[in-house]
Design a protein around this motif. Sequence first.
Motif, PDB file in Angstrom:
ATOM      1  N   ARG A 113      10.714   0.656  -7.212  1.00  0.00           N
ATOM      2  CA  ARG A 113      11.364  -0.361  -8.037  1.00  0.00           C
ATOM      3  C   ARG A 113      11.502   0.059  -9.497  1.00  0.00           C
ATOM      4  NH1 ARG A 113       9.944  -6.540  -6.902  1.00  0.00           N
ATOM      5  NH2 ARG A 113      10.472  -6.669  -4.709  1.00  0.00           N
ATOM      6  N   THR A 114      11.896   1.283  -9.707  1.00  0.00           N
ATOM      7  CA  THR A 114      12.007   1.806 -11.067  1.00  0.00           C
ATOM      8  C   THR A 114      13.405   2.366 -11.285  1.00  0.00           C
ATOM      9  OG1 THR A 114       9.652   2.391 -11.031  1.00  0.00           O
ATOM     10  CG2 THR A 114      11.005   3.409 -12.738  1.00  0.00           C
ATOM     11  N   ASP A 146      11.694  -0.786  -2.583  1.00  0.00           N
ATOM     12  CA  ASP A 146      10.368  -1.341  -2.321  1.00  0.00           C
ATOM     13  C   ASP A 146       9.618  -0.463  -1.328  1.00  0.00           C
ATOM     14  OD1 ASP A 146      11.176  -3.545  -3.822  1.00  0.00           O
ATOM     15  OD2 ASP A 146      11.851  -4.651  -2.055  1.00  0.00           O
ATOM     16  N   TYR A 147       8.329  -0.763  -1.158  1.00  0.00           N
ATOM     17  CA  TYR A 147       7.586  -0.157  -0.059  1.00  0.00           C
ATOM     18  C   TYR A 147       8.275  -0.500   1.261  1.00  0.00           C
ATOM     19  CZ  TYR A 147       3.411   0.792  -2.931  1.00  0.00           C
ATOM     20  OH  TYR A 147       2.521   1.262  -3.852  1.00  0.00           O
ATOM     21  N   ALA A 148       8.399   0.491   2.117  1.00  0.00           N
ATOM     22  CA  ALA A 148       8.884   0.250   3.470  1.00  0.00           C
ATOM     23  C   ALA A 148       7.711  -0.215   4.333  1.00  0.00           C
ATOM     24  CB  ALA A 148       9.500   1.525   4.042  1.00  0.00           C
ATOM     25  N   MET A 149       8.007  -0.638   5.556  1.00  0.00           N
ATOM     26  CA  MET A 149       6.967  -1.133   6.452  1.00  0.00           C
ATOM     27  C   MET A 149       5.869  -0.079   6.668  1.00  0.00           C
ATOM     28  SD  MET A 149       6.333  -4.009   8.166  1.00  0.00           S
ATOM     29  CE  MET A 149       7.814  -4.814   8.801  1.00  0.00           C
ATOM     30  N   GLY A 203       5.487  -1.775  -5.775  1.00  0.00           N
ATOM     31  CA  GLY A 203       6.427  -1.649  -4.670  1.00  0.00           C
ATOM     32  C   GLY A 203       6.361  -2.759  -3.638  1.00  0.00           C
ATOM     33  N   SER A 204       5.512  -3.767  -3.839  1.00  0.00           N
ATOM     34  CA  SER A 204       5.405  -4.838  -2.855  1.00  0.00           C
ATOM     35  C   SER A 204       6.735  -5.567  -2.712  1.00  0.00           C
ATOM     36  CB  SER A 204       4.316  -5.834  -3.252  1.00  0.00           C
ATOM     37  OG  SER A 204       4.268  -6.908  -2.327  1.00  0.00           O
ATOM     38  N   PRO A 205       7.238  -5.735  -1.491  1.00  0.00           N
ATOM     39  CA  PRO A 205       8.561  -6.335  -1.293  1.00  0.00           C
ATOM     40  C   PRO A 205       8.672  -7.794  -1.712  1.00  0.00           C
ATOM     41  CG  PRO A 205       7.872  -5.114   0.658  1.00  0.00           C
ATOM     42  CD  PRO A 205       6.675  -5.228  -0.235  1.00  0.00           C
ATOM     43  N   GLY A 364       3.730   6.307  -4.801  1.00  0.00           N
ATOM     44  CA  GLY A 364       3.913   5.516  -6.010  1.00  0.00           C
ATOM     45  C   GLY A 364       2.896   4.388  -6.044  1.00  0.00           C
ATOM     46  N   ARG A 365       2.991   3.559  -7.082  1.00  0.00           N
ATOM     47  CA  ARG A 365       1.938   2.545  -7.329  1.00  0.00           C
ATOM     48  C   ARG A 365       2.439   1.133  -7.105  1.00  0.00           C
ATOM     49  NH1 ARG A 365      -0.810   6.550  -6.241  1.00  0.00           N
ATOM     50  NH2 ARG A 365      -1.194   8.089  -7.825  1.00  0.00           N
TER      51      ARG A 365
END
Length: 365
Positions: A113-114, A146-149, A203-205, A364-365
Amino acid sequence: MNGESRGQSLSWERIELCNDVKCQLRARKGNMDAPLSTPCNIQICEVTCDSFRIMWDMTAEDTARATHFFIDLSRKENRDPNRFKHRDVPTKLVAKAVPLPMAVRGHWFLSPRTEYCVAVQTAVRQPDGDYLVSEWSQVVEFCTGDYAMEHLQQLLDKAKGSAGRLLKFSVFYRNQHPDYFDYVREGGGLMRPALKDSSGSHGSPINGKLQGVFFSCNTEFDTGLPPKDSPYGPLRFQIPAGHLLNPNISLYFADFYCMYTAYHYVVLVLAPVGTEGDTFCRTRLPMLDLASNPFLTYTAPQRQGEEPLYCHASDVILEVLFTEPVHLDQGSVEQISGHHQLMSLTTANAKKDPSCKVCNISVGR
């Protein structure tokens, strides 16, 4: 033709062949020294939380000549792009020329998300080690995802190791200031969902995308009751656990993080089955079994007359996001007996500790 004539003919053929080779070498050298065209029509595709593919238009001649690609990647907020200090010494990413589109990946320089700016150069490595380089392309902007599953599953696996044993509880609770509850009563008594802030893993969706009402359920070891203190306000709304946690509810794992502290937070989502929140989470977050997971469980009564059993993890702080409105009439609002002075514990827009080995994954964080 006598022997002398044949020898002269072969000599002339050798001379002509040598001259041809020299001409070809000179042509090749001239071609190698010819300027490279500027890459154009930069395109970014297949963007994830820590990778992307990049491609651009090149002439056929440059495609055949190029030995390396130079990628200048910087965060969008950095208004002073880090270009090459010298034209032949790259300060960013250097890659051997490969068929386009080229994959760029690595959590050490890409975060979820950057927004980033990227520009490219093509280059030909010369025998003396110097580079013949093109001009920089135009700068293109893009944003990572975002983070993927699969990434959330890695985070979930880490969180399981920190959950601890399960403790019984009976109520969910939400602390706020008096002004908040006055506002809720003026609006008909409904605590309405609000957009999740940016706290926790970047990265949390659910950050900035899912609406809900946050509740806690952690209890004190010695009393089995909610703690007396709170960083969120001196008034506490309590609601029986069964109103939010029952067989008609879907339970999802959303995040695991800490704020430079020894204790960790787990974010869970409770979404009534079939609602908009449930639909949003179903394709983005790992679903947990209500009766069997390390964080928050519902066990149905085993015999007639028994009550359901509700349990929470003992060694992490649970933040439970309920995706539908909750009416004050479903519970009660009371003054807490402790102090409202723990502002350092609030998680509003809190940033995750990127150095913690317990709650970080390699994307990533």
